[in-house]
Design a protein around this motif. Structure first.
Motif, PDB file in Angstrom:
ATOM      1  N   UNK A 333       0.824  -1.207   0.000  1.00 11.94           N
ATOM      2  CA  UNK A 333       0.000   0.000   0.000  1.00 11.94           C
ATOM      3  C   UNK A 333       0.861   1.261   0.000  1.00 11.94           C
ATOM      4  N   UNK A 334       1.929   1.244   0.785  1.00  5.73           N
ATOM      5  CA  UNK A 334       2.818   2.396   0.824  1.00  5.73           C
ATOM      6  C   UNK A 334       3.565   2.565  -0.497  1.00  5.73           C
ATOM      7  N   UNK A 335       3.960   1.446  -1.103  1.00  5.62           N
ATOM      8  CA  UNK A 335       4.651   1.528  -2.390  1.00  5.62           C
ATOM      9  C   UNK A 335       3.757   2.171  -3.442  1.00  5.62           C
ATOM     10  N   UNK A 336       2.488   1.808  -3.443  1.00  7.54           N
ATOM     11  CA  UNK A 336       1.570   2.389  -4.410  1.00  7.54           C
ATOM     12  C   UNK A 336       1.473   3.914  -4.229  1.00  7.54           C
ATOM     13  N   UNK A 337       1.477   4.352  -2.977  1.00  6.65           N
ATOM     14  CA  UNK A 337       1.410   5.794  -2.721  1.00  6.65           C
ATOM     15  C   UNK A 337       2.677   6.508  -3.178  1.00  6.65           C
ATOM     16  N   UNK A 338       3.822   5.876  -3.009  1.00  4.96           N
ATOM     17  CA  UNK A 338       5.076   6.533  -3.407  1.00  4.96           C
ATOM     18  C   UNK A 338       5.268   6.516  -4.916  1.00  4.96           C
ATOM     19  N   UNK A 339       4.691   5.543  -5.600  1.00  5.69           N
ATOM     20  CA  UNK A 339       4.883   5.434  -7.048  1.00  5.69           C
ATOM     21  C   UNK A 339       4.385   6.667  -7.781  1.00  5.69           C
ATOM     22  N   UNK A 340       3.433   7.355  -7.205  1.00  3.68           N
ATOM     23  CA  UNK A 340       2.832   8.496  -7.884  1.00  3.68           C
ATOM     24  C   UNK A 340       3.834   9.597  -8.197  1.00  3.68           C
ATOM     25  N   UNK A 341       4.826   9.788  -7.342  1.00 11.46           N
ATOM     26  CA  UNK A 341       5.731  10.925  -7.573  1.00 11.46           C
ATOM     27  C   UNK A 341       6.659  10.677  -8.753  1.00 11.46           C
ATOM     28  N   UNK A 342       6.939   9.402  -9.073  1.00 14.54           N
ATOM     29  CA  UNK A 342       7.913   9.116 -10.130  1.00 14.54           C
ATOM     30  C   UNK A 342       7.370   9.398 -11.523  1.00 14.54           C
ATOM     31  N   UNK A 343       6.070   9.696 -11.638  1.00 15.80           N
ATOM     32  CA  UNK A 343       5.528  10.055 -12.941  1.00 15.80           C
ATOM     33  C   UNK A 343       6.016  11.427 -13.398  1.00 15.80           C
ATOM     34  N   UNK A 344       6.308  12.306 -12.447  1.00 13.56           N
ATOM     35  CA  UNK A 344       6.626  13.691 -12.785  1.00 13.56           C
ATOM     36  C   UNK A 344       8.031  14.121 -12.399  1.00 13.56           C
ATOM     37  N   UNK A 345       8.762  13.290 -11.660  1.00 10.05           N
ATOM     38  CA  UNK A 345      10.107  13.689 -11.227  1.00 10.05           C
ATOM     39  C   UNK A 345      11.098  12.584 -11.541  1.00 10.05           C
ATOM     40  N   UNK A 346      12.359  12.981 -11.600  1.00 13.43           N
ATOM     41  CA  UNK A 346      13.421  12.027 -11.910  1.00 13.43           C
ATOM     42  C   UNK A 346      14.070  11.447 -10.670  1.00 13.43           C
ATOM     43  N   UNK A 347      14.229  12.266  -9.648  1.00 11.95           N
ATOM     44  CA  UNK A 347      14.928  11.831  -8.438  1.00 11.95           C
ATOM     45  C   UNK A 347      14.378  12.609  -7.248  1.00 11.95           C
ATOM     46  N   UNK A 348      14.657  12.086  -6.070  1.00 11.37           N
ATOM     47  CA  UNK A 348      14.253  12.697  -4.806  1.00 11.37           C
ATOM     48  C   UNK A 348      15.511  13.018  -4.020  1.00 11.37           C
ATOM     49  N   UNK A 349      15.620  14.251  -3.537  1.00  9.75           N
ATOM     50  CA  UNK A 349      16.748  14.644  -2.698  1.00  9.75           C
ATOM     51  C   UNK A 349      16.327  14.664  -1.241  1.00  9.75           C
TER      52      UNK A 349
END
Length: 590
Positions: A333-349
């Motif tokens: 469930x948590x993975x599904x929530x985090x997957x959303x950000x990778x549609x619009x960004x390349x990396x997380x700092x």
């Protein structure tokens, strides 16, 4: 590669440091004659020829014991070397010795070892970080240019941050773990420590291999996974304050300012689900995996065992089967929530840690301090991500401060390029339009994860980079039944921050095939991007959007069809604007 010939002088210097009880880097130091003999066999044309390497003592080295920080294992020499070690020596590297670690690779502090507690290279009062403490220090003190560590919860990144060096945690399965004494087999990763990103590249290239003898090994896909761009330009940061110590907070703020000179766009995102995932590693059922891996070595108790490690891991023996599956469900469930950000960004700092504790603070609260150190690192392997820790601005008290770039699995190559840019190292940027291809900007249903993206992939397309248009463009939702369609129009009065697009690289013949699927009022034209360059793209004629709905305020088509708040604020060019809790910033164009 910064090569260090492992001759007798180098081995002697290493031996001198090994005799320092205040900084116990080594558990096993190879005999100078053995090192010289190995160096004499090296092919001078090998990619790592003459490179001295230190190996964390939970990886096997033929003829030497693998203690994992437990003296009871010191009488068991390994029959063969770990695959990762062998891959380096086959590439010309020469092993100098095996390094100290938090016992059984369980800890982020570097103090949980019967062989002695390590401290930061910058302060005898502050921890070195663990569990790969000795390997990080071997690089930070200049003994070797490359060292191997492991990273299950952050052990390849925390000691890098605390000692001012580069720590690369590759995608799970990219590097074989055969011959590694497991901590949590499904999450364990072999990692590298180096002083520069450039030094990490040839080491990682040598280590990368799909090992048929490793059930956790995975081949690098022929094409990057969906959403992984060749060039990383959009970087996410947390949308709210983090729980940082004050001096760490100051350094983090400086890092955020620096990011705007490295990334083309900085986007604030909600990291709550990432941090919740991090808590699962020790508060969830994954302790059972550690008990399964080495619990038998924790009985009976004795002076050879670190009491904190034993107390933590013994909790795993009582975790019930239903708890394991409940934990897996929670992770999904948590993975599904985090997957959303990778549609619009390349990396997380993110910062690597929330602070840099002293040895005294760890001694007073060994479990609590260690747990706090992992809140920004524990989630990475659970969510199947890759990461690189890099030095940032030194703290005001003189201690090193490190940040980490995190990205989806198999984004290792472009992530290293982003890390190199951060470190001021040269990066070879691929040509925008290699022979036989054309760069095509898409703004609608062809975006990654949207219904028509498969057409680009099936035509041999590859995501080159994420971008925004130059000022003056507007976005419309075209009238008509069926799949919602966007119309991108240069009206001259569009927002200064532009419209979100993706630039794909396609074979020339594919563009013609794609054009045949695009109905009027859309046609192929020239789109100006935020960096001043121009690429081909599908544009609508102004007369074709008279009955369309203007959705420019959404900032991009993905947000427009989702009907949510503005995902990428549209502010003054090169400035920072916050709308709906999301911030973007103009900056450099890597």
């Amino acid at each position: 590669m910064t090569s260090t010939t492992p001759d007798m002088a180098a081995a002697t210097r290493t031996a001198q440091l090994a005799a320092d009880p205040a900084q116990p880097i080594w558990i096993t130091l190879l005999d100078p004659a053995e090192v010289a003999e190995a160096a004499g066999r090296v092919d001078p044309d090998a990619p790592l020829a003459g490179t001295a390497v230190a190996v964390k003592d939970n990886l096997d080295l033929a003829g030497h014991p693998t203690t994992a920080g437990c003296p009871a294992l010191a009488e068991r020499p390994a029959a063969s070397s770990a695959t990762a070690v062998r891959r380096l020596t086959d590439a010309g590297a020469v092993i100098i010795g095996k390094t100290n670690l938090d016992q059984f690779a369980t800890g982020l502090v570097g103090t949980r070892s019967p062989y002695g507690a390590c401290h930061s290279v910058a302060s005898a009062a502050h921890v070195s970080g663990g569990s790969s403490s000795g390997s990080a220090l071997a690089v930070a003190t200049g003994l070797v240019p490359v060292a191997l560590g492991t990273d299950t919860a952050g052990s390849g990144r925390v000691p890098a941050a605390f000692n001012g060096i580069v720590g690369v945690k590759p995608t799970r399965g990219l590097v074989s773990t055969v011959g590694v004494l497991p901590a949590c087999a499904g999450l364990d990763c072999v990692t590298t420590f180096t002083r520069t990103v450039a030094d990490a590249r040839p080491a990682l290239a040598a280590l990368t291999w799909a090992d048929p003898d490793d059930p956790w090994s995975r081949p690098v896909p022929a094409q990057p996974p969906p959403g992984v761009a060749d060039r990383m330009r959009v970087v996410a940061v947390p949308d709210r304050p983090l729980d940082l110590d004050p001096v760490h907070e100051t350094a983090w703020r400086a890092a955020l300012r620096r990011l705007r000179t490295v990334a083309a766009h900085v986007v604030e995102v909600d990291v709550t689900a990432f941090l919740a995932t991090a808590r699962l590693l020790y508060d969830g059922p994954w302790l059972a995996a550690r008990w399964a891996a080495f619990g038998h070595l924790l009985e009976p108790d004795g002076p050879h065992l670190d009491p904190t490690v034993r107390a933590i891991v013994r909790r795993g023996r009582d975790i019930a089967g239903p708890d394991v599956f409940a934990g897996l469900d929670r992770l999904a469930a948590l993975r599904r929530r985090t997957e959303q950000i990778w549609s619009d960004v390349d990396a997380l700092l993110l910062p690597v840690t929330p602070g840099h504790p002293t040895l005294a603070e760890v001694a007073a609260d060994p479990v609590g301090v260690n747990a706090r150190l992992g809140q920004f690192t524990n989630f990475v392997n659970l969510l199947d991500l890759c990461a690189v820790a890099v030095p940032a601005q030194t703290r005001t008290d003189g201690l090193p401060f490190g940040v980490q770039f995190v990205a989806p699995a198999f984004a290792d190559a472009p992530l290293l390029d982003l890390a190199a840019l951060w470190c001021g190292e040269s990066v070879t940027t691929p040509a925008d339009e290699p022979t036989g291809t054309i760069a095509l900007a898409v703004a609608g249903a062809h975006l990654t994860g949207l219904p028509l993206n498969h057409q680009l992939v099936e035509l041999g397309g590859r995501l080159a980079y994420r971008a925004r248009t130059a000022p003056g463009y507007r976005l419309y939702r075209l009238a008509g039944a069926g799949l919602p369609r966007p119309g991108l129009v240069h009206t001259g009065d569009g927002p200064a921050g532009g419209i979100a697009v993706e630039v794909w690289r396609l074979p020339h013949q594919a563009v013609g095939a794609l054009l045949g699927t695009v109905p009027p009022p859309l046609g192929l034209g020239s789109v100006e991007l935020d960096d001043g360059s121009r690429v081909a793209g599908f544009l609508a004629e102004e007369h074709g959007v008279r009955d369309a709905v203007d959705v420019t305020a959404a900032g991009g088509w993905r947000a427009a069809v989702a009907g949510g708040p503005d995902p990428l604020a549209v502010g003054p060019a090169g400035g920072v604007t916050t709308t709906g809790g999301v911030t973007t910033a103009g900056g450099g164009s890597p």
